[in-house]
Design a protein around this motif. Structure first.
Motif, mmCIF file in Angstrom:
data_model
loop_
_atom_site.group_PDB
_atom_site.id
_atom_site.type_symbol
_atom_site.label_atom_id
_atom_site.label_comp_id
_atom_site.label_asym_id
_atom_site.label_seq_id
_atom_site.Cartn_x
_atom_site.Cartn_y
_atom_site.Cartn_z
ATOM 1 N N PRO A 79 -2.631 -4.503 -4.013
ATOM 2 C CA PRO A 79 -1.377 -3.426 -4.129
ATOM 3 C C PRO A 79 -0.168 -3.867 -4.463
ATOM 4 C CG PRO A 79 -2.132 -4.132 -1.705
ATOM 5 C CD PRO A 79 -3.021 -4.788 -2.542
ATOM 6 N N GLU A 80 0.250 -5.200 -4.150
ATOM 7 C CA GLU A 80 1.585 -5.738 -4.616
ATOM 8 C C GLU A 80 1.455 -5.854 -6.195
ATOM 9 O OE1 GLU A 80 3.750 -9.702 -4.052
ATOM 10 O OE2 GLU A 80 2.896 -8.873 -2.264
ATOM 11 N N LEU A 81 0.716 -6.401 -6.927
ATOM 12 C CA LEU A 81 0.550 -6.520 -8.136
ATOM 13 C C LEU A 81 -0.094 -5.270 -9.034
ATOM 14 C CD1 LEU A 81 -0.529 -10.015 -8.630
ATOM 15 C CD2 LEU A 81 1.547 -9.219 -8.865
ATOM 16 N N ARG A 82 -0.675 -4.272 -7.999
ATOM 17 C CA ARG A 82 -1.469 -3.036 -8.412
ATOM 18 C C ARG A 82 -2.484 -3.409 -9.822
ATOM 19 N NH1 ARG A 82 2.013 1.307 -10.544
ATOM 20 N NH2 ARG A 82 0.380 2.719 -9.880
ATOM 21 N N LEU A 83 -3.217 -4.525 -9.129
ATOM 22 C CA LEU A 83 -4.295 -4.873 -10.086
ATOM 23 C C LEU A 83 -5.653 -4.455 -9.369
ATOM 24 C CD1 LEU A 83 -2.915 -8.185 -11.724
ATOM 25 C CD2 LEU A 83 -3.320 -6.370 -12.706
ATOM 26 N N LEU A 84 -6.492 -4.131 -10.265
ATOM 27 C CA LEU A 84 -7.881 -4.030 -9.585
ATOM 28 C C LEU A 84 -8.908 -4.889 -10.347
ATOM 29 C CD1 LEU A 84 -9.924 -2.050 -8.239
ATOM 30 C CD2 LEU A 84 -10.263 -1.033 -10.103
ATOM 31 N N TYR A 85 -9.418 -5.739 -9.483
ATOM 32 C CA TYR A 85 -10.337 -6.738 -10.092
ATOM 33 C C TYR A 85 -12.016 -6.229 -9.904
ATOM 34 C CZ TYR A 85 -6.280 -9.720 -9.340
ATOM 35 O OH TYR A 85 -5.030 -10.100 -9.653
ATOM 36 N N VAL A 86 -12.544 -6.385 -11.086
ATOM 37 C CA VAL A 86 -14.035 -5.939 -10.967
ATOM 38 C C VAL A 86 -14.720 -7.046 -11.690
ATOM 39 C CG1 VAL A 86 -13.470 -3.453 -11.489
ATOM 40 C CG2 VAL A 86 -13.647 -4.987 -13.176
#
Length: 189
Positions: free
Chosen positions: A165-172
């Protein structure tokens, strides 16, 4: 494992409700890697469930009533959902399984309140004659040879996601490139 969901009272163990999405049992022959379910997601009084027949369902957490139900699959491939969805910033993110059966990988996000598709991104390039959905896929296509798109390309997103949430990145994560069986590989050349 047939995407049947049970809500239990955490204090007593009493079953509050059950939901069976009615996945046709004959689909077992068309589901990559077996009849499995890796979980559901919860946010704001709603439970989100991916089904083996490729639907994403939102249920009222208190009563178990269906709020919305959408088909996440693209035609022509044997897609299913075996992984748990993830709720991120008001969107329900889900991937599909099926690479072992020749599908093309993608991950999709649906509005949690309505089930409307917000976005979809592919993990492998498609048919070059149809253009690429992004510059990243055009660059990736430069590393592929043959007519991979005829066999889908694989790279399905069938397992868990991680969100920062801090970087607003979703890792898949992706898996299962296609074709991976020798007879199909020879057929695509």
């Amino acid at each position: 494992p047939w995407s049947v969901l049970h809500a239990l009272d955490a204090k007593t163990g009493e079953r509050l409700w059950s939901y069976d999405p009615g996945v046709p049992r004959e689909m077992a022959r068309d589901i990559c890697c077996g009849v499995v379910n890796r979980g559901a997601a919860y946010e704001d009084g709603r439970v989100f469930l991916g089904t083996l027949d490729g639907r994403l369902v939102a249920l009222d957490a208190e009563r178990g009533e269906v709020l919305w139900d959408v088909d996440t699959r693209e035609p022509d491939w044997a897609y299913s959902i075996t992984g748990a969805p993830r709720v991120v910033e008001g969107l329900v993110v889900v991937g599909n399984a099926g690479a072992d059966l020749g599908a093309r990988g993608y991950v999709s996000a649906y509005h949690a309140a309505t089930g409307e598709l917000a976005w979809r991104t592919y993990t492998v390039p498609g048919n070059p004659a149809e253009g690429f959905e992004s510059e990243a896929l055009a660059r990736a296509a430069e590393t592929w040879t043959g007519e991979w798109w005829k066999a889908g390309g694989g790279g399905t997103v069938w397992d868990a996601f991680a969100y920062d949430p801090e970087l607003r990145l979703l890792y898949v994560g992706t898996g299962n490139g296609t074709p991976h069986v020798r007879w199909l590989l020879l057929k695509c050349r």
